[in-house]
Design an enzyme around this catalytic site. Structure first.
Site, PDB file in Angstrom:
ATOM      1  N   LYS A 116       0.835  -1.218   0.000  1.00  0.00           N
ATOM      2  CA  LYS A 116       0.000   0.000   0.000  1.00  0.00           C
ATOM      3  C   LYS A 116       0.863   1.259   0.000  1.00  0.00           C
ATOM      4  O   LYS A 116       0.494   2.273  -0.599  1.00  0.00           O
ATOM      5  CB  LYS A 116      -0.949  -0.014   1.193  1.00  0.00           C
ATOM      6  CG  LYS A 116      -2.012  -1.121   1.064  1.00  0.00           C
ATOM      7  CD  LYS A 116      -3.270  -0.775   1.807  1.00  0.00           C
ATOM      8  CE  LYS A 116      -4.411  -1.705   1.428  1.00  0.00           C
ATOM      9  NZ  LYS A 116      -4.618  -2.776   2.379  1.00  0.00           N
ATOM     10  N   LYS A 222      -5.126 -11.774  -6.836  1.00  0.00           N
ATOM     11  CA  LYS A 222      -6.383 -11.973  -6.102  1.00  0.00           C
ATOM     12  C   LYS A 222      -7.444 -10.968  -6.527  1.00  0.00           C
ATOM     13  O   LYS A 222      -7.123  -9.925  -7.106  1.00  0.00           O
ATOM     14  CB  LYS A 222      -6.128 -11.871  -4.604  1.00  0.00           C
ATOM     15  CG  LYS A 222      -5.767 -10.485  -4.121  1.00  0.00           C
ATOM     16  CD  LYS A 222      -5.929 -10.378  -2.608  1.00  0.00           C
ATOM     17  CE  LYS A 222      -5.805  -8.912  -2.204  1.00  0.00           C
ATOM     18  NZ  LYS A 222      -6.192  -8.573  -0.870  1.00  0.00           N
ATOM     19  N   LYS A 225     -10.618  -4.799  -4.562  1.00  0.00           N
ATOM     20  CA  LYS A 225     -11.225  -3.545  -5.024  1.00  0.00           C
ATOM     21  C   LYS A 225     -10.222  -2.712  -5.808  1.00  0.00           C
ATOM     22  O   LYS A 225     -10.525  -2.174  -6.861  1.00  0.00           O
ATOM     23  CB  LYS A 225     -11.737  -2.741  -3.826  1.00  0.00           C
ATOM     24  CG  LYS A 225     -13.062  -3.256  -3.299  1.00  0.00           C
ATOM     25  CD  LYS A 225     -13.402  -2.672  -1.933  1.00  0.00           C
ATOM     26  CE  LYS A 225     -14.161  -3.707  -1.124  1.00  0.00           C
ATOM     27  NZ  LYS A 225     -14.240  -3.412   0.293  1.00  0.00           N
TER      28      LYS A 225
HETATM   29  P1  TYM Z   1     -10.691  -6.269   3.836  1.00  0.00           P
HETATM   30  O1  TYM Z   1     -11.755  -5.243   3.948  1.00  0.00           O
HETATM   31  O2  TYM Z   1      -9.555  -6.006   2.924  1.00  0.00           O
HETATM   32  O3  TYM Z   1     -11.278  -7.645   3.458  1.00  0.00           O
HETATM   33  C1  TYM Z   1     -12.315  -8.204   4.229  1.00  0.00           C
HETATM   34  C2  TYM Z   1     -12.199  -9.701   4.255  1.00  0.00           C
HETATM   35  O4  TYM Z   1     -12.284 -10.225   2.940  1.00  0.00           O
HETATM   36  C3  TYM Z   1     -11.167 -11.057   2.715  1.00  0.00           C
HETATM   37  N1  TYM Z   1     -10.764 -10.978   1.300  1.00  0.00           N
HETATM   38  C4  TYM Z   1     -10.465 -12.037   0.551  1.00  0.00           C
HETATM   39  N2  TYM Z   1     -10.452 -13.343   0.849  1.00  0.00           N
HETATM   40  C5  TYM Z   1     -10.119 -14.191  -0.143  1.00  0.00           C
HETATM   41  N3  TYM Z   1      -9.811 -13.785  -1.405  1.00  0.00           N
HETATM   42  C6  TYM Z   1      -9.819 -12.478  -1.742  1.00  0.00           C
HETATM   43  N4  TYM Z   1      -9.549 -12.105  -2.990  1.00  0.00           N
HETATM   44  C7  TYM Z   1     -10.149 -11.530  -0.737  1.00  0.00           C
HETATM   45  N5  TYM Z   1     -10.248 -10.183  -0.710  1.00  0.00           N
HETATM   46  C8  TYM Z   1     -10.622  -9.851   0.553  1.00  0.00           C
HETATM   47  C9  TYM Z   1     -10.070 -10.564   3.634  1.00  0.00           C
HETATM   48  O5  TYM Z   1      -9.119 -11.569   3.891  1.00  0.00           O
HETATM   49  C10 TYM Z   1     -10.864 -10.181   4.853  1.00  0.00           C
HETATM   50  O6  TYM Z   1     -11.112 -11.300   5.679  1.00  0.00           O
HETATM   51  N6  TYM Z   1      -7.824  -5.882   7.805  1.00  0.00           N
HETATM   52  C11 TYM Z   1      -9.103  -6.424   7.397  1.00  0.00           C
HETATM   53  C12 TYM Z   1     -10.269  -5.810   8.137  1.00  0.00           C
HETATM   54  C13 TYM Z   1     -10.155  -5.896   9.617  1.00  0.00           C
HETATM   55  C14 TYM Z   1     -10.247  -7.076  10.400  1.00  0.00           C
HETATM   56  C15 TYM Z   1     -10.069  -6.662  11.751  1.00  0.00           C
HETATM   57  C16 TYM Z   1     -10.463  -8.430  10.097  1.00  0.00           C
HETATM   58  C17 TYM Z   1      -9.943  -4.845  10.448  1.00  0.00           C
HETATM   59  N7  TYM Z   1      -9.898  -5.310  11.735  1.00  0.00           N
HETATM   60  C18 TYM Z   1     -10.118  -7.557  12.799  1.00  0.00           C
HETATM   61  C19 TYM Z   1     -10.494  -9.324  11.166  1.00  0.00           C
HETATM   62  C20 TYM Z   1     -10.319  -8.903  12.486  1.00  0.00           C
HETATM   63  C21 TYM Z   1      -9.221  -6.110   5.907  1.00  0.00           C
HETATM   64  O7  TYM Z   1      -8.492  -5.358   5.374  1.00  0.00           O
HETATM   65  O8  TYM Z   1     -10.189  -6.637   5.316  1.00  0.00           O
END
Ligand code: TYM
Length: 357
Positions: A116, A222, A225
């Protein structure tokens, strides 16, 4: 299992736009599956969204749409605590306290930060990807291309989300495993520094399977967004079919039992997530004996995805229109989430020596 003994599950999704199939298979589907058996807590990470997309005109809308998507996919406020991260101010305070025990070096080496930060600076991955070279890139960056400190401390905030609820099981996709590893490390470090047993060490939660990485339709990497390669839960059937039919393929197997190229492997991964084992086998066999027609595979895939997304999509707009209901869900969720958060924070302040006169 009695109410107190249920293990605590917690996870969240950033409020950066509509949910795609990666979010669904990596996270949301698992949230729905565990609701009956665990003490479940699911939130919308609006503070985390600020690390990359600070847009005051969009943020609240994004929170609302994810909330509606959570509910439309089957999260039930009677079973799970559903809340918005910023409604729990204890998280922000604990973030400050935990940061005192986190090293900037370990944060800078996090893969998601490197990725990022380079995006923020507008540079790709250079030939020299060493930590030293990366440090120079960041420190040498001109001031008008800033890598904000919130991006660096993203893993601290995520650890706080988890530790403040003392969660032990965290359903996430594969890309979040490094953040979970850091969370465990921070928990251990805090416990051992103060000689306490405050934080349990959380693990990922995949019902015995491995965490998934849902691929995009553009041939590599992967679904994400910022990659612009997403199939969204709210995509209308026509648009969704079009996206799938445009997925990158190759010239087809040239000889029996040829190795599978990455774009085709990605289509099979999606098919495995959405179709029955029989259908997957049928196409794998067709690939092996060179009779496969990618057009048929894509049509099949589009219909199988639609079978999953259509019922969700049809509920989203109704739920979004009911502002009173949405407000009541997160109000109740915040009350519940704050109760445990306040208790943990108070223990933490005490352990760290912060006392009132
Ligand atoms: P975020 O918003 O990027 O993604 C949310 C969830 O979706 C999963 N994900 C995927 N899984 C498989 N293949 C993909 N292509 C894919 N794209 C997204 C992510 O692994 C995630 O589970 N840091 C986290 C948000 C967060 C969080 C937390 C999660 C903040 N605090 C505490 C768990 C516990 C995130 O960026 O998610």
């Amino acid at each position: 299992m009695s109410e107190q003994k249920k293990e605590i599950v917690l996870s969240g999704i950033r409020a950066t736009g509509n949910l795609h199939l990666g979010n669904y298979f990596g996270a949301l589907r698992k949230f729905v599956q565990v609701q009956d058996d665990y003490d479940c807590n699911f939130f919308i990470a609006d503070l985390h969204a600020l690390t990359t997309n600070p847009d005051p005109t969009q943020l609240h809308q994004n929170v609302k749409s994810i909330l509606a998507e959570y509910l439309a996919a089957g999260l039930d406020p009677e079973k799970s605590t559903i809340f918005v991260q910023s409604d729990v101010p204890e998280i922000a305070e604990m973030y400050l306290l935990l940061n005192m025990h986190v090293g900037i070096g370990e944060l800078m080496r996090t893969a998601s930060f490197k990725d990022k930060a380079r995006k923020a600076l507008g540079i790709g991955t250079p030939a020299d990807d060493s930590d030293e070279a990366f440090e120079k890139e960041i420190i040498g960056a001109s001031t008008n291309k800033r890598v904000n400190a919130g991006l660096l401390t993203y893993p601290t905030l995520m650890a706080v989300d988890i530790l403040i609820q003392k969660a032990t099981k965290v359903p996430v996709g594969k890309d979040q495993l490094q953040h979970l590893e850091l969370t465990r490390r921070f928990a251990r470090r805090f416990n051992s520094f103060y000689g306490v047993d405050l934080f349990p060490e959380p693990t990922d939660f995949d019902f015995g399977g491995a965490p998934v990485k849902v691929p995009g339709l553009d041939g590599s990497g992967k679904m994400g967004k910022s990659e612009g390669n997403c199939i969204y839960l709210i995509d209308e059937p026509k648009a969704l079919r079009k996206k799938v039919m445009r997925a990158v393929t190759d010239e087809g197997p040239q000889a029996p039992n040829s190795p599978v190229s990455e774009p085709i492997a990605n289509l099979f991964t999606l098919l495995e997530l959405t179709s029955t084992p029989e259908v997957v086998k049928q196409y794998r066999d067709a690939y092996a004996d060179c009779s496969i027609r990618y057009g048929d595979l894509k049509k099949q895939l589009a219909e199988d995805i639609l079978a999953i997304t259509t019922p969700i999509r049809e509920r989203i707009n109704d739920i979004l229109a009911d502002e009173t209901y949405l407000a009541s869900v997160v109000k109740r969720g915040a009350e519940r989430a704050r109760e445990r958060a306040a208790a943990t924070l108070s223990e933490m302040r005490h352990i760290m020596g912060i006392r009132k006169f």
